[in-house]
Design a protein around this motif. Sequence first.
Motif, PDB file in Angstrom:
ATOM      1  N   UNK A  24     -43.900 -33.335 -59.123  1.00 23.71           N
ATOM      2  CA  UNK A  24     -42.790 -34.003 -58.424  1.00 23.71           C
ATOM      3  C   UNK A  24     -41.851 -34.648 -59.443  1.00 23.71           C
ATOM      4  N   UNK A  25     -40.579 -34.254 -59.401  1.00 22.28           N
ATOM      5  CA  UNK A  25     -39.513 -34.926 -60.158  1.00 22.28           C
ATOM      6  C   UNK A  25     -38.869 -35.933 -59.207  1.00 22.28           C
ATOM      7  N   UNK A  26     -38.731 -37.182 -59.652  1.00 24.87           N
ATOM      8  CA  UNK A  26     -38.112 -38.212 -58.822  1.00 24.87           C
ATOM      9  C   UNK A  26     -37.011 -38.911 -59.613  1.00 24.87           C
ATOM     10  N   UNK A  46     -42.640 -29.133 -56.738  1.00 28.02           N
ATOM     11  CA  UNK A  46     -43.151 -27.799 -57.058  1.00 28.02           C
ATOM     12  C   UNK A  46     -44.527 -27.677 -56.412  1.00 28.02           C
ATOM     13  N   UNK A  47     -44.663 -26.717 -55.512  1.00 29.60           N
ATOM     14  CA  UNK A  47     -45.900 -26.591 -54.744  1.00 29.60           C
ATOM     15  C   UNK A  47     -46.962 -25.803 -55.517  1.00 29.60           C
ATOM     16  N   UNK A  48     -48.206 -26.052 -55.205  1.00 28.25           N
ATOM     17  CA  UNK A  48     -49.321 -25.374 -55.867  1.00 28.25           C
ATOM     18  C   UNK A  48     -49.295 -23.878 -55.574  1.00 28.25           C
ATOM     19  N   UNK A  49     -49.417 -23.095 -56.621  1.00 25.78           N
ATOM     20  CA  UNK A  49     -49.543 -21.654 -56.445  1.00 25.78           C
ATOM     21  C   UNK A  49     -48.252 -20.910 -56.193  1.00 25.78           C
ATOM     22  N   UNK A  80     -41.731 -37.998 -63.711  1.00 28.11           N
ATOM     23  CA  UNK A  80     -42.324 -36.688 -63.456  1.00 28.11           C
ATOM     24  C   UNK A  80     -43.803 -36.918 -63.190  1.00 28.11           C
ATOM     25  N   UNK A  81     -44.274 -36.447 -62.032  1.00 21.12           N
ATOM     26  CA  UNK A  81     -45.665 -36.634 -61.633  1.00 21.12           C
ATOM     27  C   UNK A  81     -46.376 -35.288 -61.575  1.00 21.12           C
ATOM     28  N   UNK A  82     -47.615 -35.261 -62.033  1.00 24.50           N
ATOM     29  CA  UNK A  82     -48.480 -34.084 -61.936  1.00 24.50           C
ATOM     30  C   UNK A  82     -49.718 -34.503 -61.171  1.00 24.50           C
ATOM     31  N   UNK A  83     -49.954 -33.851 -60.026  1.00 22.52           N
ATOM     32  CA  UNK A  83     -51.077 -34.253 -59.176  1.00 22.52           C
ATOM     33  C   UNK A  83     -51.010 -35.741 -58.830  1.00 22.52           C
ATOM     34  N   UNK A  84     -49.802 -36.250 -58.655  1.00 30.26           N
ATOM     35  CA  UNK A  84     -49.614 -37.635 -58.284  1.00 30.26           C
ATOM     36  C   UNK A  84     -49.709 -38.625 -59.428  1.00 30.26           C
TER      37      UNK A  84
END
Length: 379
Positions: A24-26, A46-49, A80-84
């Motif tokens: 997630x870009x915020x 950006x969704x998984x897969x 920028x978040x990866x897996x929250x």
Amino acid sequence: MRPALHSTYQAPPAMNQPAEPLVRFTGVQKTYDGEQLVVRALDLDIQRGEFLSLLGPSGSGKTTTLMMLAGFESPTAGDILLDGKQITRTPPHKRNFGMVFQNYALFPHLTVGENVAYPLTVRKVPKAEQAERVKKALDMVRLGGMADRLPARLSGGQQQRVALARALVFNPQLVLMDEPLGALDKQLREHMQIELKELHRQLGVTFVYVTHDQGEALTMSDRVAVFNEGVIQQLADVESLYETPSNRFVAGFVGDSTVLSGTLQGAGADAAIQMPGGFLLPGINVNQAPVGARVQACVRPERIVLHPQSEYPRPNAIPATVARTIYYGDHLRLVCELGHGQEPATVKRALSPLGTSHAQPGDQVLLEFPPAATRIYAV
């Protein structure tokens, strides 16, 4: 007397809740000089897969967005978040992302196998496991048996496969690709597009792909984010992007369009473009331009219907003259002059059966513009 009943029923979870995105870009911004924003207030999930392409012209911000995701650039503002979890300041080597560049970035003095094994060596994976994973990765990209070759002995397409194997060998959460097919010739590039899409389908890994080639983006992607001047103009699945562009830039950048200029007449379902010469073509007022405003209508060449001029007048049709025909092998394109200061209209037609004739330069024709395919934008 019966005891009171205590319900153990629990309401089911709400249906169709969007899944937590992988990335997630915020509110992300990027400037290099402190004045001009290369990326402006970017919000992107950006969704998984998924296979997500970042598409846009040079300088639109797409590559800078990818570099910030990879960790090679730091945002000026935003998160920028990866897996929250926050990764805005996490260095590249700790992000567990595979990366494929246009120039392949292979080590010329290492063999194919050693190049592919490099990420595993850095991660101190045991040699026996390295050999097994390298073999599996090379088989995956159809380069089995080539582990002992040097990159200089491989074709451009094979080198690109080595770079892809190296990006996949350590089971990354994300594979990031920056114009990876740009150096290949057209035929090989199209072949690799199909291979990449199939590989994505088999692996289920999230791919983020930067390109300026709209055909490439449409061929491979689940969704496409169209960038211009540091802003996402539209984010959609490929069919929606092509059939229902959200603004004039997207309509012109993604796919081919015939462009008509005029003023807007009518509101709501009665919207139409009034053109010089007295022609009125109904369409969809995409951005709610006001009546009387200067507008342009964009129509895909394959949606325009060609009729003989003997059928004039015909609803939603205007007369034109065929200026030239262009043979594409699988279809024919007619470039037609509309007059009245309009740009030439391009009409895409399936080839006539062998032995039959098609429209020729100089022919007088009628071009019908279906209202559902006539998308009107404020200029």
